[in-house]
Design an enzyme around this catalytic site. Structure first.
Site, PDB file in Angstrom:
ATOM      1  NE  ARG A  46      -3.268   0.530   3.078  1.00  0.00           N
ATOM      2  CZ  ARG A  46      -2.733   0.967   4.555  1.00  0.00           C
ATOM      3  NH1 ARG A  46      -0.753   1.048   4.827  1.00  0.00           N
ATOM      4  NH2 ARG A  46      -2.227  -0.656   5.005  1.00  0.00           N
ATOM      5  CE1 TYR A  98     -15.852  11.638 -16.334  1.00  0.00           C
ATOM      6  CE2 TYR A  98     -15.930  11.964 -14.091  1.00  0.00           C
ATOM      7  CZ  TYR A  98     -15.541  10.910 -15.301  1.00  0.00           C
ATOM      8  OH  TYR A  98     -16.526   9.923 -14.758  1.00  0.00           O
ATOM      9  CG  ASP A 170      -9.384  17.134 -14.749  1.00  0.00           C
ATOM     10  OD1 ASP A 170      -8.301  16.061 -15.863  1.00  0.00           O
ATOM     11  OD2 ASP A 170     -10.786  16.618 -14.347  1.00  0.00           O
ATOM     12  CE  LYS A 195     -12.205   8.306 -18.697  1.00  0.00           C
ATOM     13  NZ  LYS A 195     -12.363  10.001 -17.509  1.00  0.00           N
TER      14      LYS A 195
HETATM   15  C1  LIG Z   1     -12.624  10.356 -16.491  1.00  0.00           C
HETATM   16  C2  LIG Z   1     -12.542  11.451 -15.997  1.00  0.00           C
HETATM   17  C3  LIG Z   1     -12.130  11.616 -14.599  1.00  0.00           C
HETATM   18  C4  LIG Z   1     -12.567  10.718 -13.682  1.00  0.00           C
HETATM   19  O1  LIG Z   1     -11.753   9.440 -13.571  1.00  0.00           O
HETATM   20  P1  LIG Z   1     -11.702   8.000 -13.315  1.00  0.00           P
HETATM   21  O2  LIG Z   1     -10.552   7.177 -13.506  1.00  0.00           O
HETATM   22  O3  LIG Z   1     -12.911   7.420 -13.693  1.00  0.00           O
HETATM   23  O4  LIG Z   1     -12.293   7.386 -12.275  1.00  0.00           O
HETATM   24  C5  LIG Z   1     -12.013  13.126 -13.890  1.00  0.00           C
HETATM   25  N1  LIG Z   1     -12.191  14.288 -14.243  1.00  0.00           N
HETATM   26  C6  LIG Z   1     -11.679  14.240 -16.040  1.00  0.00           C
HETATM   27  C7  LIG Z   1     -11.871  15.261 -17.082  1.00  0.00           C
HETATM   28  C8  LIG Z   1     -12.319  13.117 -16.351  1.00  0.00           C
HETATM   29  O5  LIG Z   1     -12.324  12.217 -18.278  1.00  0.00           O
END
Ligand SMILES: *Cc1c(COP(=O)(O)O)cnc(C)c1O
Length: 379
Positions: A46, A98, A170, A195
């Site tokens: 962890r 998001y 982000d 992504k």
């Molecule tokens: C998908 C996404 C998230 C969340 O991420 P997960 O890996 O699905 O938890 C946060 N911000 C953006 C812009 C995203 O496209």
């Protein structure tokens, strides 16, 4: 080291045991000690795991940061940032956010006494009226989802610095191939590595990158104390994904440009949202802070007809109708009935999420096939 080399070598060492070029998947929870405390820097997975460490070093390298942290999902990474706060603290966030981030903020952290202000940040002067002595975090997404609005990272970082506020970006949609928020003065870069960083739609993962030692220590503490870490197999997959990030992004951007232009000229299309188009309302800021414009495109069709829009989505063959984005394969989505379905129609329409809005995650297939697919579906 330049970006295209960092994706492959950044922060990486060949494995000390046998010289393995790729870090092995250290599928272990614990590590042998010769005497209590006598270990090689690893005690329990962890806290640290060599495969995850290799990935965290890669995250730091590609984002021009010093410290990288991996989490079990993008939302787990955001959750770790919010755990830096305490009751009474306030957060100013982009309003076109998001959906999962919005849910985490309003359904979980509001219960813990944290106050959120959702603000249109394209005009940065909107922000200052929300700043007060309790403001502790500025949270921005750029480009935003699904409208592809652009916010000025440099201008936001000045507001954050002047007011002693932590500033997080982000960077999921842009990726470090396109923009480096830390270079523009952000304190924290966050990713849903699910992504583009992973890039193959086969793993859920989150990342944070920071430059400040104090901040890094606090986040490592939270990462270990709360325990939302990814396993070594997933760490290996994302590390492998990052090695082709630059060539994938190059193709995503090239294909998106051709598609944005095709849609822009299509008689049935009303409006195209892609920051690379000179007609995009934030094109100038995009040009100043982005190296390219990314693989995400949204567009609306004339008449704003719900059924016709669903029909287009059902007819698409190469673009798979699915949530998510950033993989090698092209995806399509209908924000009004998918990601934004829980938002009342009037509310979502205010931010541009109308019935005919279609969001595309443009993949790296042959551009001729992608355009032919759109052509037959739009008619
Ligand atoms: C998908 C996404 C998230 C969340 O991420 P997960 O890996 O699905 O938890 C946060 N911000 C953006 C812009 C995203 O496209």
């Amino acid at each position: 080291m330049k970006f295209n080399t960092k994706t492959i070598h950044g922060g990486q060492k060949h494995d000390p045991a046998y010289g393995a070029v790729m870090p092995p998947i250290y599928q272990t929870s614990t590590y042998a000690q010769t005497t209590p405390g006598g270990h090689k820097g690893f005690e329990y997975s962890r806290t640290h795991n060599p495969t995850r460490n290799a990935l965290e070093n890669s995250f730091a390298s590609i984002e021009n940061g010093k410290y990288g942290l991996a989490f079990g999902s993008g939302l787990a990474a955001i959750d770790a940032v919010l755990k830096l706060l305490k009751p009474g603290d306030e957060v100013i966030s982009t309003n076109d956010l998001y959906g999962g981030t919005y849910r985490l903020f309003t359904k979980i952290y509001e219960n813990f006494g944290i106050k959120f202000h959702f603000v249109g940040m394209e005009n940065t002067s909107n922000i200052e009226s929300f700043v007060n002595k309790n403001t502790k975090l500025l949270w921005a997404e750029t480009p935003t989802n699904p409208m592809l609005n652009i916010v000025d990272i440099d201008a936001l970082s000045k507001i954050a610095k002047d007011n002693n506020i932590l500033f997080a970006v982000d960077n999921t949609f842009a990726t470090p191939y396109i923009q480096a928020p830390l270079d523009f003065g952000a304190d924290i870069v966050m990713h849903s590595a699910t992504k583009y960083l992973g890039g193959h739609s086969d793993v859920i993962m989150g990342a944070l990158v920071v430059n400040e030692k104090d901040l890094a220590d606090k986040l490592y503490f939270i990462q270990n104390a709360s325990g939302a870490i990814p396993g070594p197999q997933d760490s290996f997959l994302v590390l492998r994904g990052i090695k082709t990030l630059h060539i994938r992004m190059q193709r995503h951007c090239e294909n998106a440009k051709m598609i944005a232009e095709f849609l822009n000229d299509h008689p049935k299309v009303e409006k195209v949202f892609w920051p690379g188009l000179t007609s995009h309302k934030n094109h100038n800021i995009a040009k100043a802070q982005m190296n390219d414009y990314g693989g995400m495109i949204s567009f609306t069709t004339k008449g704003n007809d719900y059924n016709k829009t669903i029909n287009i989505l059902e007819k698409l063959k190469i673009f798979t109708l699915a949530e998510s984005l950033g993989g090698v394969e092209s995806l399509s989505g209908h924000p009004a009935s998918m990601t934004h379905a829980s938002i009342p129609k009037e509310e979502r329409e205010k931010s541009g999420v109308v019935d005919s809005l279609i969001r595309l995650s443009v993949g790296i297939e042959d551009i001729d096939d992608l355009i032919a697919d759109l052509k037959q579906a739009i008619g």
